[in-house]
Every structure is written in C-alpha cells, then in structure tokens.
Design an enzyme around this catalytic site. Structure first.
Site: not given
Ligand SMILES: [Zn+2]
Length: 231
Positions: A43, A189
């Site tokens: 993400d 991430h």
């Molecule tokens: Zn996020």
C-alpha cells in the site's frame, strides 16, 4: 460432555463458513485456506524511493505482487506506475487522497475512488475493480459506493506493522511469520523514504519459500478480475 463439545465445534465451523461467505460478501480478507498460495500486497505508493527498491527485489526473486496506489501521487510518479504494471504486478486503487472516510458522504467516497481509477487509467488504460480503503476502515457509505461501482474491497489477514515507525524489522518479520497461513493476504507498504518493509521482505521471501508457499497476485488468490473488462 464430549458429544456437546463436538456439536459446538461443528456449529462453530458452519457459522464461520457462512459468516465468511455471506456477511463479508465482496470484502476479502484471505484466499483459499486449502492451497499454499499467498499474496504480497503493498500500500501507499507510488513514489521514487521505496517503491523502486521493492520492485527491484521482486524482479530479482521473480515474484508478482499487488500494489494499492494513492491517486494523488500517480501523476508525479508516472514512470514508477508504468514500471509496476509492465513488470507484471497488479496496479490497484487505494483512494485519491488517502483520507479517513469515517464521516465522508457517498459523493465524496465515490469521487475519491473514481479519481484514483481515472489517474491509473490515464497512464495504463486499465480500470481497477479492487479497492483497499485507507487505514483499512470500511464505513457503511463505503460499502454502498463500492457495490454501486461494481468493485470489491480487499483487506488482509497478515499485518506485520511495517507501517508503524515503532516496529523494528525483526518485529515485522516475526509477526508476519507467525500470522501467515495458506491463502493469506499479506499487508506491506511502500511508504516514501522508509526501508523497514524492504529489509523485512528480503528475509521473509526465503522464509516463505522454505515453508512451501507460492507467491501469487490477488486475482489468482481470490479468483476474481482485477480490472474492468469490456462487456
Ligand atoms: Zn494506506
């Protein structure tokens, strides 16, 4: 006593199966728990710092993954977005501004999701159908909007907290190792200028391979279309 216990276990199993497939319709937390497949998801990209490093590593290891990008960062990182797609990864929707939508109207959420999809479409010519809400918070309005847009929500069932600046690389590794099972969707991430995810991933890839897991993209794990198709 034993009989009651067995009945209770059976009811629990039946309830779990049903709640999973009905109550959470169109919200995915994991794939088939019978197969050794897992999906790495990243993400908060795109950017020109941590994203290229993760892409280099995935390329070297011949792994395909799924990326949820923030719409407003797409235009300024066009090359990285193209590279992600060209190297065989999925490019998916993580809203336009990555705001907290707790009190947001359906109109706001609709435009957030559509704008992010437009940004992706302008560069790649594809329109994602998989959406991950910022902070993993799903509001009632969000559920309605996603349904209206004929999209699906994808969350995760493994979170090593690589996003949390208080967590060490070792913590991320230990937590991911403990939480990962067959069919897991793993949350990671590509946050700008932050290397925890990259450092953890370097050690986690050989670990997962030793455990016999196969890395797949979300469309394969969940057996769904990741992009709009011509009807
Ligand atoms: Zn996020």
């Amino acid at each position: 006593m034993k009989k009651n216990f067995k009945l209770f276990s059976l009811l629990t199993i039946v309830f779990t199966i049903f709640s999973d497939s009905f109550a959470n319709e169109k919200i995915y937390f994991h794939g088939d728990s019978q197969s050794k497949k897992i999906a790495l998801t990243f993400d908060d990209g795109p950017n020109d710092s941590s994203l290229p490093k993760i892409l280099d590593l995935l390329k070297e290891e011949k792994i395909k993954a799924s990326f949820f990008f923030i719409g407003k960062n797409i235009l300024s990182n066009k090359e990285e977005v193209k590279r992600t797609y060209d190297e065989g990864h999925l490019v998916l929707n993580h809203s336009y501004t990555h705001s907290n939508f707790n009190t947001a109207s359906q109109e706001t959420i609709t435009s957030e999701i559509k704008e992010a999809n437009n940004a992706i479409n302008n560069i790649l010519g594809i329109t994602p159908t998989l959406y991950r809400p910022p902070y993993g918070i799903i509001t009632e309005n969000e559920k309605i909007v996603v349904k209206n847009l004929e999209m699906n929500i994808v969350l995760w069932n493994v979170d090593g907290e690589d996003w949390n600046i208080k967590r060490s690389v070792d913590y991320v590794i230990r937590t991911q190792e403990k939480e990962t099972k067959n069919g897991s969707i793993i949350l990671m991430h590509t946050q700008p200028n932050k290397d925890t995810s990259y450092e953890a991933l370097k050690k986690l890839i050989p670990y997962y391979r030793n455990q016999g897991y196969e890395f797949v993209k979300l469309d394969e794990l969940l057996e769904i279309e990741p992009y709009e198709t011509l009807k």
